[in-house]
Scaffold this active site. Structure first.
Site, short mmCIF file in Angstrom:
data_model
loop_
_atom_site.label_atom_id
_atom_site.label_comp_id
_atom_site.label_asym_id
_atom_site.label_seq_id
_atom_site.Cartn_x
_atom_site.Cartn_y
_atom_site.Cartn_z
N ASP A 127 0.83 -1.21 0.00
CA ASP A 127 0.00 0.00 0.00
C ASP A 127 0.86 1.25 0.00
O ASP A 127 0.46 2.29 -0.56
CB ASP A 127 -0.93 -0.01 1.21
CG ASP A 127 -2.13 -0.92 1.00
OD1 ASP A 127 -2.20 -1.58 -0.05
OD2 ASP A 127 -2.98 -1.00 1.90
N CYS A 179 1.77 -8.21 5.90
CA CYS A 179 1.39 -6.83 5.61
C CYS A 179 -0.10 -6.61 5.31
O CYS A 179 -0.91 -7.50 5.46
CB CYS A 179 2.27 -6.29 4.49
SG CYS A 179 3.90 -5.79 5.12
N ASP A 180 -0.40 -5.40 4.83
CA ASP A 180 -1.74 -4.83 4.86
C ASP A 180 -2.85 -5.68 4.24
O ASP A 180 -3.96 -5.70 4.74
CB ASP A 180 -1.73 -3.47 4.15
CG ASP A 180 -0.94 -2.43 4.90
OD1 ASP A 180 -0.09 -2.80 5.72
OD2 ASP A 180 -1.16 -1.23 4.67
N LYS A 181 -2.60 -6.32 3.13
CA LYS A 181 -3.64 -7.11 2.48
C LYS A 181 -3.33 -8.60 2.51
O LYS A 181 -4.23 -9.42 2.61
CB LYS A 181 -3.83 -6.64 1.03
CG LYS A 181 -4.24 -5.17 0.92
CD LYS A 181 -5.49 -4.87 1.74
CE LYS A 181 -5.86 -3.41 1.72
NZ LYS A 181 -4.83 -2.54 2.33
N CYS A 183 6.09 -2.37 8.40
CA CYS A 183 6.54 -1.03 8.81
C CYS A 183 6.60 -0.89 10.33
O CYS A 183 6.01 -1.67 11.07
CB CYS A 183 5.65 0.04 8.20
SG CYS A 183 5.85 0.20 6.41
N GLU A 217 -6.89 4.12 -0.26
CA GLU A 217 -6.33 4.78 0.91
C GLU A 217 -5.88 6.18 0.51
O GLU A 217 -5.42 6.39 -0.60
CB GLU A 217 -5.12 4.02 1.43
CG GLU A 217 -5.44 2.86 2.32
CD GLU A 217 -4.20 2.27 2.97
OE1 GLU A 217 -4.37 1.33 3.74
OE2 GLU A 217 -3.08 2.75 2.71
N SER A 241 -4.88 4.82 5.57
CA SER A 241 -3.82 3.94 6.02
C SER A 241 -3.87 3.82 7.53
O SER A 241 -4.31 4.74 8.23
CB SER A 241 -2.46 4.49 5.59
OG SER A 241 -1.41 3.84 6.26
#
Length: 638
Positions: free
Chosen positions: A116, A158-160, A229, A510, A536
């Site tokens: 992202d 991570c995000d997805k 992150c 986002e 985000s």
């Protein structure tokens, strides 16, 4: 010039090979009862070099989001999309070795994931949220395509990719599944974290940093090459939620990528999956209503990403549980105080590795049990309940060593990262998520109230804002006005209203480009944002998203014009709020939608299809999932 047809040594052109030596350990029963697919699978296994004497061992699938190709020394042969999937192959290897150590047969499959951060402000963001469902489907298909597997060790970061992995493991709940969070990258010894560094363009454009400063900070923000992150964004929050659900071994979320304690998690997880199978326990026994409650509870306590309001219901749906809605999240956020001080939240904002060393999820869970809030009889993949885990946690050597290392290495008191709740309240930490309503968002909206700058909150704990709307139908136009690259530039007091960026408009992108710029620009705390897009997990500030209905679904936000007075109130103590068009409902009703409103012309057909299907399944407030029964019913009806 390449000719492609250079001479070839004919001796290199083989036409047959001897094949593996030895023989398969078959029996009369196996040959008479196994399917041809199961039998041919053994042939394929030894064809890849596996010892034929071991092929009848229990099969375990190690499914990961690995990306890129690493040389043996760790240098890139081909880059991954992000650090989060760059090193997870090391976890795959560790898990596979542990499966083999107990005479099992490990298989590995990979479904990589996007970044992202890399796609912020680009058309790549139009595929971000839709990708989650696609990946979960692909992962489930891979799991089912290995018919004799006993369990799945899912490795993701991570995000997805991580929410997709949780959905996949939940959707194959009759197996001995365990999740391994892929950990975090370390912050640089000197320099900005990976959240702040994403604002170098905006700060340079506004004259708030030099070219040299931007170049330096942009280079060194990722202190180590692997892991998610360094802030409690969607990636890190998803790791925390996975552990809270009981899907991981204890103290798994937020370990630093590449370190021995991180690799051990993969080995322990492989053992946990094998032991689950031996006990006859499956993922469906772990994912219960109590586990779901604990996930929402710990999400609130840590101040997690609002994107989990999309992912937790999706995981519940995959597990066959009732999906929590805004009311359930609201009640829990009113019930539990936030007592974790981790980036991007304050007051200090510690990196995620410091939360891990301070005790991570077990430390948070222990405090919640002390408050009488945790569903401590909920089971985990270890076979232990939370009660049993926490009875060991407070006196275990691992806790003592990690917390002491945080003191010695960083000079940080662990209780300043995971703060005892009474002390956190005394220091003014507020709860996490608020769901404002009002005539611009009759179906609701979301704001991470915990991350509004304290200096713009009144003494009674209420954020109050009234200002003129600056309406945009493209994120790129809004960021240009923030960077003062278009006129009139955004200024203190404005309320940015970004419309047409929900699922129908662009896949619900986002808008961290905007929220991060507002956080780090000197006047940003005096600007609010209202949008039907999402944020985000590292976003902060007076940013209200998920506005429903979205503009292109008939939401009243579609009718706002430049200069309209918008009034916002967010009570950070009661978690109540409203977003109000001051001129009133009658004027809104009389207006047509904004003349420039429309679906983004660059939205891929894949995303258009996703938007339509998830709308049938309950839309963003239902987790953006697919409901096959309802979809088929509507197709049949038409």
């Amino acid at each position: 010039m390449n000719t492609y047809f250079d001479a070839i040594d004919p001796e290199t052109l083989k036409t047959n090979a001897s094949g593996p030596t030895g023989s398969l350990p078959l029996s009369d029963e196996i040959l008479k009862t196994w399917t041809s697919g199961d039998l041919f699978g053994l042939t394929q296994s030894v064809g890849m070099g596996f010892d034929p004497r071991r092929v009848l061992g229990d099969q375990y699938l190690i499914l990961s989001t690995q990306g890129g190709v690493r040389a043996p020394d760790g240098t890139p042969v081909a880059l991954g999309y992000h650090t989060g999937h760059w090193e997870v192959g090391l976890l795959v290897q560790a898990a596979a070795e542990q499966v083999c150590a107990h005479d099992g047969v490990p298989f590995a499959a990979f479904v990589s994931d996007p970044c992202d951060g890399r796609s912020q402000g680009t058309h790549g963001m139009f595929d971000s949220l839709p990708y989650r469902n696609d990946a979960a489907i692909t992962m489930r298909r891979l799991i089912r395509s290995l018919p004799r597997r006993k369990g799945v060790i899912g490795i993701a970061t991570c995000d997805k990719g991580l929410p997709a992995m949780m959905m996949a493991l939940a959707g194959c709940g009759d197996l001995a599944n365990v999740l391994v969070p892929g950990g975090v990258t370390l912050p640089p010894t000197q320099g900005e974290d990976a959240g702040k560094v994403q604002t170098i363009g905006a700060r340079y454009s506004r004259g708030e940093m030099s070219l040299e400063e931007a170049s330096l900070e942009g280079c060194r923000a990722c202190g180590t090459p692997g892991g998610g992150c360094q802030f409690l964004g969607t990636a890190a929050t998803s790791q925390v939620v996975a552990e809270a659900l009981g899907m991981t071994v204890p103290h798994a979320a937020l370990a630093a990528s590449g370190q021995p304690i991180w690799t051990k998690l993969a080995r322990d997880s492989a053992d946990a999956s094998r032991q689950m199978h031996e006990r006859g326990v499956a993922m469906k026994d772990i994912l219960t209503d109590d586990a779901l409650f604990n996930a929402m509870l710990i999400h609130a306590a840590v101040g997690g990403s609002t994107n989990l309001l999309l992912h937790i219901p999706a995981i519940a749906h995959a597990a066959g549980l009732k999906r929590p809605g805004a009311d359930e999240f609201r009640k829990i956020n009113q019930l539990v105080p936030r007592f974790v001080d981790c980036l991007p939240n304050g007051p200090v904002g510690h990196p995620t590795v410091q939360m891990f060393l301070a005790g991570g999820v077990p430390e948070v869970a222990w405090h919640l049990r002390e408050l009488g809030l945790l569903k401590a009889d909920a089971k985990t993949v270890t076979g232990m309940t939370w009660n049993e885990i926490l009875d060991q946690w407070r006196t275990c050597e691992r806790r003592e060593v990690c917390r002491e290392r945080l003191r010695e290495a960083d000079g940080v008191n662990p209780d300043d990262v995971i703060i005892p709740p009474a002390e956190a309240r005394r220091r003014g930490l507020t709860s996490t998520v608020c769901f404002p309503s009002g005539n611009l968002c009759p179906e609701g909206s979301v704001i991470k109230a915990t991350s509004i700058d304290p200096s713009v909150i009144d003494d009674d704990g209420v954020y109050r804002k009234r200002g003129p709307a600056r309406v945009f139908v493209r994120e790129s136009d809004a960021i240009a006005a923030i960077k003062a690259q278009s006129e009139p530039a955004i200024k203190a007091g404005d309320v940015i209203v970004l419309i047409g960026r929900g699922p129908i408009g662009c896949g619900m992108e986002e808008t961290y480009q905007i929220t991060s710029a507002l956080k780090y620009l000197s006047f940003g705390k005096e600007v609010a944002l209202v949008t039907d897009a999402r944020f985000s997990g590292v976003s902060t500030g007076a940013c209200i998203g998920h506005v429903g209905p979205e503009a292109l679904a008939g939401g009243p936000i579609a009718k706002v014009r430049d200069g309209d007075e918008i009034e916002i109130e967010i009570n950070t103590r009661t978690m109540d709020g409203r977003v109000h068009f001051v001129a009133g409902d009658a004027m809104l009703d009389a207006r047509d939608p904004h003349p420039d409103l429309g679906a983004d012309p660059n939205v891929p057909d894949d995303t258009r299809l996703w938007a339509a299907l998830q709308q049938v399944g309950g839309g963003t407030w239902g987790g953006c999932v697919y409901d096959p029964d309802e979809i088929i019913k509507r197709l049949t009806r038409s």
